[in-house]
Design an enzyme around this catalytic site. Structure first.
Site, PDB file in Angstrom:
ATOM      1  N   GLY A  55     -15.542   2.462   0.316  1.00 28.89           N
ATOM      2  CA  GLY A  55     -14.184   1.943   0.228  1.00 28.89           C
ATOM      3  C   GLY A  55     -14.130   0.468   0.568  1.00 28.89           C
ATOM      4  O   GLY A  55     -13.293  -0.268   0.030  1.00 28.89           O
ATOM      5  N   GLY A  64      -9.305  14.057  -6.629  1.00 27.75           N
ATOM      6  CA  GLY A  64      -8.115  13.358  -6.165  1.00 27.75           C
ATOM      7  C   GLY A  64      -7.444  12.666  -7.327  1.00 27.75           C
ATOM      8  O   GLY A  64      -8.095  11.928  -8.074  1.00 27.75           O
ATOM      9  N   THR A  99       0.849  -1.187   0.000  1.00 29.38           N
ATOM     10  CA  THR A  99       0.000   0.000   0.000  1.00 29.38           C
ATOM     11  C   THR A  99       0.884   1.237   0.000  1.00 29.38           C
ATOM     12  O   THR A  99       2.116   1.152  -0.110  1.00 29.38           O
ATOM     13  CB  THR A  99      -0.982  -0.043   1.190  1.00 29.38           C
ATOM     14  OG1 THR A  99      -1.916   1.032   1.065  1.00 29.38           O
ATOM     15  CG2 THR A  99      -0.270   0.034   2.526  1.00 29.38           C
ATOM     16  N   ASN A 147       0.255  -3.353  -6.316  1.00 31.51           N
ATOM     17  CA  ASN A 147      -0.127  -3.478  -4.900  1.00 31.51           C
ATOM     18  C   ASN A 147      -0.236  -4.930  -4.445  1.00 31.51           C
ATOM     19  O   ASN A 147      -0.619  -5.184  -3.308  1.00 31.51           O
ATOM     20  CB  ASN A 147      -1.413  -2.713  -4.594  1.00 31.51           C
ATOM     21  CG  ASN A 147      -2.657  -3.298  -5.243  1.00 31.51           C
ATOM     22  OD1 ASN A 147      -2.565  -4.118  -6.161  1.00 31.51           O
ATOM     23  ND2 ASN A 147      -3.815  -2.867  -4.782  1.00 31.51           N
ATOM     24  N   LYS A 174       3.883   1.663  -3.685  1.00 33.86           N
ATOM     25  CA  LYS A 174       3.372   0.942  -4.853  1.00 33.86           C
ATOM     26  C   LYS A 174       4.226   1.129  -6.104  1.00 33.86           C
ATOM     27  O   LYS A 174       4.224   0.259  -6.985  1.00 33.86           O
ATOM     28  CB  LYS A 174       1.924   1.358  -5.136  1.00 33.86           C
ATOM     29  CG  LYS A 174       0.957   0.986  -4.026  1.00 33.86           C
ATOM     30  CD  LYS A 174      -0.447   1.460  -4.349  1.00 33.86           C
ATOM     31  CE  LYS A 174      -1.402   1.193  -3.199  1.00 33.86           C
ATOM     32  NZ  LYS A 174      -2.782   1.639  -3.502  1.00 33.86           N
ATOM     33  N   GLY A 222      -4.085  11.132  -6.981  1.00 30.72           N
ATOM     34  CA  GLY A 222      -2.898  10.462  -6.469  1.00 30.72           C
ATOM     35  C   GLY A 222      -2.754   9.060  -7.029  1.00 30.72           C
ATOM     36  O   GLY A 222      -3.345   8.710  -8.060  1.00 30.72           O
ATOM     37  N   GLY A 223      -1.986   8.228  -6.331  1.00 31.04           N
ATOM     38  CA  GLY A 223      -1.683   6.896  -6.834  1.00 31.04           C
ATOM     39  C   GLY A 223      -2.887   6.006  -7.032  1.00 31.04           C
ATOM     40  O   GLY A 223      -3.051   5.350  -8.069  1.00 31.04           O
TER      41      GLY A 223
END
Length: 266
Positions: free
Chosen positions: A247, A135, A70, A95, A74, A137-138
């Protein structure tokens, strides 16, 4: 059946920083106990500065069969993998990683397929729909590419770092020219699916990542946060009658993929 550890126990390691909100150890160790699998998943919280040393050492552990990775590792893990699955190649991150019979390592990325699987579990269709995601991000990178592969009609990306949003939009367009993808703030009410891919909602008092007051009940809302499962955003969307995906939905869809990769499927 309770989890027991013997001299023959196979080892799996969760690598990340921080790990206090991670669900993987409780989930997978319960799977091992319920299915009588002689294995254990151990969380190892490691800073980026120590990641190289730790993973190099771990690969010498002969009963280590796999890794779950995580944030923020990653991308760094790629240097330690010998082969990558299609999603990992597209995203440039992994991941999950499995030790093969010949000692080599195979890695893949399940954030994107897991998110899509979570939507499907909730009966939310994204194909040919207009999608707004906050968002970049990754995790969001994997999600954006998975949504583009799925065939969304439009993908609007927004991030506090405008350059990061623009860069991700460019990547999506390059890999999927048929998808209309751009960057910038927008009114989520103009979309069929609105997604929070930021950490907002994890801490009490966090502001909502976007305004839900104009959402119609037909607009679906998704959040990547696992703890709490029902974030303030999702609670507000649910009050308006909107379908939601949590989630946890994404996490559970990813676990099915990981269980298949590692041979743990029931």
């Amino acid at each position: 059946m309770s989890l027991t550890i013997s001299g023959a126990t196979r080892l799996y390691v969760l690598l990340g920083d921080p790990l206090d909100k991670a669900r993987s150890p409780e989930h997978y160790n319960a799977v091992f106990a319920a299915r009588g699998i002689d294995a254990v998943l151990v969380p190892m919280e490691v800073a980026p500065t120590a990641f190289e040393a730790l993973i190099t050492a771990l690969k010498h552990v002969r009963n280590l069969d796999g890794l779950i990775i995580t944030m923020p590792h990653k991308q760094a893990v790629l240097a330690h993998l010998d082969r990558l699955g299609d999603a990992a190649q597209r995203v440039g991150a992994a991941n999950v990683a499995r030790r093969e019979a010949d000692g080599s390592w195979f890695g893949d990325m399940y954030d994107g397929p897991g998110f899509v699987g979570g939507l499907r579990a909730r009966g939310i269709a994204a194909e040919a729909r207009r999608v707004y995601m906050v968002g970049c991000g990754g995790v969001a990178r994997a999600m954006a590419l998975a949504l583009a592969e799925l065939g969304v009609a439009q993908l609007r990306l927004h991030d506090l770092d405008a350059r990061r949003a623009a860069s991700l939009a460019e990547t999506v367009r390059a890999q999927y020219p048929g998808v209309a993808c751009d960057a910038g703030a927008a009114d989520p009410a103009q979309f069929d699916l609105a997604i929070n891919a930021t950490p907002l909602g994890m801490r009490p008092g966090d502001p909502l990542p976007f305004d839900v007051t104009g959402l119609a009940p037909s607009t679906a809302v998704a959040d990547v946060t696992t703890k709490p499962e029902i974030t303030p955003l999702l609670a507000a969307a649910r009050e308006r009658g909107c379908p939601i995906a949590t989630g946890r939905d994404m996490f559970e869809a990813q676990t099915l993929l990981a269980e298949r990769l590692f041979g743990w499927s029931a």
